[in-house]
Write a protein that holds these residues in place. Structure first.
Motif, PDB file in Angstrom:
ATOM      1  N   TYR A 116     -12.859  -3.342  -7.121  1.00 25.06           N
ATOM      2  CA  TYR A 116     -11.905  -3.420  -6.016  1.00 25.06           C
ATOM      3  C   TYR A 116     -10.627  -2.658  -6.363  1.00 25.06           C
ATOM      4  N   LYS A 117      -9.938  -2.183  -5.330  1.00 24.51           N
ATOM      5  CA  LYS A 117      -8.614  -1.610  -5.505  1.00 24.51           C
ATOM      6  C   LYS A 117      -7.603  -2.732  -5.299  1.00 24.51           C
ATOM      7  N   VAL A 118      -6.668  -2.888  -6.229  1.00 22.39           N
ATOM      8  CA  VAL A 118      -5.750  -4.024  -6.188  1.00 22.39           C
ATOM      9  C   VAL A 118      -4.304  -3.567  -6.002  1.00 22.39           C
ATOM     10  N   ILE A 119      -3.624  -4.212  -5.058  1.00 23.45           N
ATOM     11  CA  ILE A 119      -2.189  -4.039  -4.865  1.00 23.45           C
ATOM     12  C   ILE A 119      -1.541  -5.388  -5.143  1.00 23.45           C
ATOM     13  N   LYS A 120      -0.369  -5.403  -5.747  1.00 24.26           N
ATOM     14  CA  LYS A 120       0.264  -6.662  -6.138  1.00 24.26           C
ATOM     15  C   LYS A 120       1.636  -6.821  -5.494  1.00 24.26           C
ATOM     16  N   ALA A 121       1.989  -8.082  -5.216  1.00 31.29           N
ATOM     17  CA  ALA A 121       3.300  -8.407  -4.665  1.00 31.29           C
ATOM     18  C   ALA A 121       3.812  -9.667  -5.350  1.00 31.29           C
ATOM     19  N   LYS A 122       5.135  -9.722  -5.573  1.00 32.63           N
ATOM     20  CA  LYS A 122       5.713 -10.852  -6.308  1.00 32.63           C
ATOM     21  C   LYS A 122       6.136 -12.003  -5.396  1.00 32.63           C
ATOM     22  N   ASP A 123       6.213 -11.776  -4.097  1.00 30.69           N
ATOM     23  CA  ASP A 123       6.562 -12.857  -3.169  1.00 30.69           C
ATOM     24  C   ASP A 123       6.084 -12.523  -1.765  1.00 30.69           C
ATOM     25  N   GLY A 124       6.292 -13.468  -0.847  1.00 28.31           N
ATOM     26  CA  GLY A 124       5.814 -13.294   0.514  1.00 28.31           C
ATOM     27  C   GLY A 124       6.487 -12.169   1.269  1.00 28.31           C
ATOM     28  N   ILE A 125       7.776 -11.963   1.017  1.00 31.37           N
ATOM     29  CA  ILE A 125       8.505 -10.894   1.713  1.00 31.37           C
ATOM     30  C   ILE A 125       7.905  -9.538   1.380  1.00 31.37           C
ATOM     31  N   GLU A 126       7.652  -9.321   0.089  1.00 33.02           N
ATOM     32  CA  GLU A 126       7.052  -8.053  -0.340  1.00 33.02           C
ATOM     33  C   GLU A 126       5.637  -7.921   0.217  1.00 33.02           C
ATOM     34  N   ALA A 127       4.897  -9.034   0.253  1.00 29.74           N
ATOM     35  CA  ALA A 127       3.523  -9.014   0.750  1.00 29.74           C
ATOM     36  C   ALA A 127       3.459  -8.620   2.219  1.00 29.74           C
ATOM     37  N   VAL A 128       4.321  -9.209   3.029  1.00 31.16           N
ATOM     38  CA  VAL A 128       4.339  -8.908   4.470  1.00 31.16           C
ATOM     39  C   VAL A 128       4.673  -7.436   4.697  1.00 31.16           C
ATOM     40  N   ASP A 129       5.612  -6.906   3.923  1.00 32.81           N
ATOM     41  CA  ASP A 129       5.988  -5.497   4.046  1.00 32.81           C
ATOM     42  C   ASP A 129       4.809  -4.585   3.707  1.00 32.81           C
ATOM     43  N   ILE A 130       4.074  -4.934   2.659  1.00 33.58           N
ATOM     44  CA  ILE A 130       2.898  -4.140   2.264  1.00 33.58           C
ATOM     45  C   ILE A 130       1.844  -4.169   3.364  1.00 33.58           C
ATOM     46  N   ILE A 131       1.581  -5.354   3.896  1.00 37.96           N
ATOM     47  CA  ILE A 131       0.542  -5.512   4.920  1.00 37.96           C
ATOM     48  C   ILE A 131       0.899  -4.754   6.195  1.00 37.96           C
ATOM     49  N   GLU A 132       2.187  -4.650   6.498  1.00 39.58           N
ATOM     50  CA  GLU A 132       2.616  -3.919   7.693  1.00 39.58           C
ATOM     51  C   GLU A 132       2.446  -2.410   7.537  1.00 39.58           C
TER      52      GLU A 132
END
Length: 231
Positions: A28-44
């Motif tokens: 799998y290709k993996v992207i990492k985020a340290k919190d929810g704010i960063e995660a939402v930005d990545i998903i957008e």
């Protein structure tokens, strides 16, 4: 076969890295985020196939992040938490999570859950995607019904000819098309040896969809033969 892109969200770097190693070892290709704010930005801004989401995090916890994601996305979400109380599980699942794993977890169990969720998601959505005319190549999404193209969630404007070329290659992943064949299928006319129309259009498409047109991820050149989009 395209690599699925997984997002691992956890405020503990050691856990993010550990999960990342196990997932990458599975291809799998993996992207990492340290919190929810960063995660939402990545998903957008990027196409994500599945999210592994820790519940207890600063800034924006896993529950709020899950609710935020579900406002516009429907990829599988696996919640990860040290909490074992039934109410925590129920809360996580009722806010939109598809599965729940408690820490400490068995890496093999996590991998099995990931594979199961991806399989179920694909089986459930393949018919809907076909009906909607959706073609996906990594984070490139082509809607043949609306003639919309997105890369990492961002709209890309193509001319009708450019769209038809991209659609032809994407619908026939792994198949190499010569310039002659592309011209005849898209323009519906006989191809002339000296005509570089297809080459010019391919270059323009790459400039629009590729991060680095000189090192394309999507439209590959098969030297002396033609062009293809890989499986």
């Amino acid at each position: 076969m395209d690599k699925e892109i997984l997002l691992v969200v956890d405020d503990e770097k050691e856990i993010r890295d550990l999960i990342g190693i196990y997932l990458e070892n599975q291809g799998y290709k993996v992207i990492k985020a340290k919190d929810g704010i960063e995660a939402v930005d990545i998903i957008e801004n990027k196409y994500i196939d599945l999210v592994i989401l820790d519940v207890m995090m600063p800034n924006m916890d896993g529950i709020k992040t899950c609710i935020n994601i579900r406002k516009s996305k429907n990829m599988p979400i696996i919640m990860l938490s040290a909490k074992t109380q039934d109410m925590d599980k129920i809360l996580g699942l009722t806010t939109g999570a598809d599965d729940y794993i408690t820490k400490p977890f068995n890496p093999l169990e996590l991998i099995a859950r990931v594979k199961s969720q991806l399989r179920r998601y694909k089986e459930f959505n393949v018919t809907n995607n076909q009906e909607k005319g959706i073609i996906k190549v990594d984070d490139l999404v082509i809607n043949t019904e609306t003639h919309e193209v997105k890369v990492s969630g961002k709209n890309v404007k193509l001319t009708p000819r450019e769209f038809d070329i991209l659609k032809l290659l994407a619908m026939n992943k792994g198949i190499v098309f010569s310039m002659e064949k592309i011209y005849e299928k898209v323009w519906k006319q006989n191809f002339f040896e000296s005509d570089n129309t297809v080459m010019v259009h391919i270059r323009k498409i790459r400039e629009k969809i590729e991060e680095n047109p000189r090192k394309p991820r999507f439209i590959k050149t098969v030297w002396g033969v033609g062009y293809k989009i890989e499986r």
